[in-house]
Design a protein around this motif. Sequence first.
Motif, short mmCIF file in Angstrom:
data_model
loop_
_atom_site.label_atom_id
_atom_site.label_comp_id
_atom_site.label_asym_id
_atom_site.label_seq_id
_atom_site.Cartn_x
_atom_site.Cartn_y
_atom_site.Cartn_z
N TYR A 25 8.97 3.10 12.22
CA TYR A 25 7.89 2.49 11.45
C TYR A 25 8.34 2.20 10.02
CZ TYR A 25 4.62 3.65 15.20
OH TYR A 25 3.97 3.72 16.40
N SER A 26 7.57 1.34 9.37
CA SER A 26 7.79 1.03 7.95
C SER A 26 6.45 1.19 7.23
CB SER A 26 8.31 -0.39 7.76
OG SER A 26 9.58 -0.55 8.33
N LYS A 27 6.52 1.63 5.97
CA LYS A 27 5.30 1.78 5.17
C LYS A 27 5.09 0.53 4.34
CE LYS A 27 5.21 4.95 1.92
NZ LYS A 27 5.09 6.30 1.30
N VAL A 28 3.88 -0.02 4.40
CA VAL A 28 3.56 -1.27 3.72
C VAL A 28 2.30 -1.08 2.89
CG1 VAL A 28 2.92 -3.70 4.02
CG2 VAL A 28 4.60 -2.65 5.56
N GLY A 29 2.31 -1.59 1.66
CA GLY A 29 1.12 -1.57 0.82
C GLY A 29 0.22 -2.75 1.19
N VAL A 30 -0.98 -2.46 1.68
CA VAL A 30 -1.89 -3.50 2.20
C VAL A 30 -3.00 -3.79 1.19
CG1 VAL A 30 -3.52 -4.07 4.04
CG2 VAL A 30 -1.39 -2.86 4.58
N PRO A 47 -11.51 -6.07 0.63
CA PRO A 47 -10.41 -5.42 -0.12
C PRO A 47 -9.99 -4.14 0.59
CG PRO A 47 -12.22 -6.04 -1.58
CD PRO A 47 -12.73 -6.21 -0.17
N TYR A 48 -8.69 -3.88 0.57
CA TYR A 48 -8.16 -2.66 1.20
C TYR A 48 -7.28 -1.95 0.16
CZ TYR A 48 -6.71 0.31 5.11
OH TYR A 48 -6.50 1.37 5.97
N THR A 49 -7.95 -1.43 -0.85
CA THR A 49 -7.24 -0.79 -1.97
C THR A 49 -7.82 0.59 -2.23
OG1 THR A 49 -8.75 -1.81 -3.57
CG2 THR A 49 -6.70 -2.99 -3.07
N VAL A 52 -6.51 4.68 -8.42
CA VAL A 52 -5.61 5.72 -8.93
C VAL A 52 -5.68 5.73 -10.44
CG1 VAL A 52 -4.03 5.57 -6.97
CG2 VAL A 52 -3.62 4.17 -8.98
N LEU A 53 -5.34 6.89 -11.02
CA LEU A 53 -5.35 7.00 -12.47
C LEU A 53 -4.09 6.39 -13.05
CD1 LEU A 53 -6.73 10.59 -13.13
CD2 LEU A 53 -7.80 8.44 -13.79
N GLU A 60 -6.91 -0.36 -9.29
CA GLU A 60 -6.88 -0.52 -7.85
C GLU A 60 -5.46 -0.88 -7.39
OE1 GLU A 60 -9.45 -0.06 -5.69
OE2 GLU A 60 -10.61 0.66 -7.42
N VAL A 61 -4.97 -0.15 -6.40
CA VAL A 61 -3.64 -0.41 -5.85
C VAL A 61 -3.75 -0.53 -4.34
CG1 VAL A 61 -2.50 0.83 -7.72
CG2 VAL A 61 -3.10 2.05 -5.63
N PRO A 62 -2.80 -1.21 -3.69
CA PRO A 62 -2.84 -1.36 -2.22
C PRO A 62 -2.80 0.00 -1.52
CG PRO A 62 -1.27 -2.90 -3.19
CD PRO A 62 -1.68 -1.96 -4.29
N ARG A 63 -3.44 0.06 -0.36
CA ARG A 63 -3.37 1.25 0.49
C ARG A 63 -2.12 1.18 1.37
NH1 ARG A 63 -8.20 4.21 1.62
NH2 ARG A 63 -10.02 3.36 0.52
N ASP A 64 -1.50 2.31 1.60
CA ASP A 64 -0.30 2.36 2.45
C ASP A 64 -0.70 2.46 3.92
OD1 ASP A 64 1.49 2.23 0.34
OD2 ASP A 64 1.52 4.40 0.06
N GLU A 65 -0.03 1.68 4.73
CA GLU A 65 -0.22 1.71 6.19
C GLU A 65 1.15 1.68 6.85
OE1 GLU A 65 -2.62 1.97 8.42
OE2 GLU A 65 -4.33 2.11 7.05
N PHE A 66 1.24 2.31 8.03
CA PHE A 66 2.47 2.28 8.83
C PHE A 66 2.40 1.13 9.82
CE2 PHE A 66 2.79 7.12 8.20
CZ PHE A 66 3.45 6.93 6.99
#
Length: 613
Positions: A25-30, A47-49, A52-53, A60-66
Amino acid sequence: MLRALSKYYDCLCRQKDSGLVPDGYSKVGVNYNLVLHSNGTIKEILPYTKAVLNGKKEKEVPRDEFFPFRNSVPGISAETIDHREKYLFGIEWDKKNEKLSATKNSLLAFEKCKEKNLSFLEGLSSPIIDAYKIFLQNWNPENELDNPFLTALGKKYGGAKFIVTSQEDPAAQRPLSREAQVKEKWENDWRNRPIPADAVLGQCSISGKYGQIARIHDNLTGISGGLATGVNIVCLKSPAFWSYGRRESYNSSVSQEIMEKYTKAFNYLTSVPAHKQMLDGMTLLFWAMTAESEKPYLQAFNTGAGFFSLPAEDPSEAERNERQSQEQALASVFSQLSQGKEADWKGFGIDQGTEFYILGVKPNSSRLAIKIFEHNSFGTIMDRIQQHHRDMQLSPADKQMPIWLISKALKSPIASKDPLPPDLSTKILQSILRGSPYPRFMLETAVRRAKTDQDDAAKKFYAVSRDRVRMIKACLTRMDLIKRSEFTMLNTQNTDGAYNCGRLFAVLEMIQQKALPGINTTIKDRFFSSACSTPYLVFPRLMKLSQSHFGKLDRGNAIFFEKIIQEIVSNLGDSFPKAMNMEKQGMFILGYYQQKEKMFETKSEGEKDNEPA
């Protein structure tokens, strides 16, 4: 080292809290969630974010998905369950005209994505799988340039990453990439992927197993000073390093499996702050070989080592409170170690027998230079670290001396052009972890600087500083020239000639200062270096000079100093030492400092801290 890293990868796969990207698998910021109706049409794009401080502000930053493993190859190449906007929709963002556009490349990308994914999903069925297959079959990029869901994204569409979910999915919008049937089929295909026809087979030099040998090793990232694209440990690009008819990294005989494991483990270590520290330009990575949580081991090492500061993070208030509570609990364990007692680690979830590894690397062009690689049981490493701190103490109240502070104390503010060896910090760390003598350069430099530097009271700089004396004492202890627990205070019973010469010099200097208040230049400024090296030539003159100083003292001080001199001279024997080697000069400085500290002990702590030493 490669074997240890590949073994660590297997441990990470068993750890529940490691966050390691699973094999295959690879981790991708979505950025966005593409929600489909059951008929394959778009219901909405959400939005899928996550927040974070960033300092004191949230962003708002992207969420990680495999996702199934991503291949970084040039040209148009679709991936299984593709997340890229050009492949998923066949449409690109035209920056120049600021609008959606269907180009030759984007249309080809969509066709390849459609072909690959319909083939992969053939025979599989679920609400999200069925909706996605219908979407691919019915979607026409050229007819969707005005699609309201896509145009609403505007310029954010360019480079966006998507997951795909279905409104019919009972698992609360579970992405297609996490669908059970998709994962099962992908993982089965990954395990049984064919070996390329041109692959070189052989016995792996790390695992001993027969299999495909890696031609090129993946890049290692996250190293300070290294190339942005990454560096390598195993790299044989030049024909000068090829032999026995083998080209490139085939010469290393490392299997494809082991190569993937060690590179993934290395890149994982560099990406997690708790596993990584910097020491004098060297990147230090450390890990515990356990299938359980590594958190207590890492926190204990970071807190107890005292070599460096804790990892730079921006924790939440709950995390800060947890860290503070953990540090307070660890303090009791370190207190036990500092007293030579066996520490009780059971309450921290720590097994003292667990293997602990420390790897130090520095970039060298596109390659990595291995500066240090040490491993032992966690209990042994912590015992040696605490022994180092005990050896560096002149009293139990002395705080830990980080390695950067040791290096700083060895430098002179005057002789700034006298650099320290670039590998000094590495050698000091190796001495600590192995429990071996410190580098001789450390003793030589501390003695030389104490002899030649001039005090500067205005800048609160003193040549014979407590830090330098602590280093000298530690070096002599590791050389077995003095016993542990000795010389933590003035030793009036010791008969070592060098130590007593140092004591005597401190007394003679104090007599001069009492006799001539406010004097600008003392015997230390003129005679300290020569008295330290050749006492036989200097002390008779100093003793004669002190007689004139005695005549200017009041009766109480004269009697007080006379008694101290008689006691010291009785320890010296018949004569002063003729010449002293580096170790004896260290003893001289130790005696000088402790005698001087003893004579100032009646002063307040605030005054004592500001006294020349």
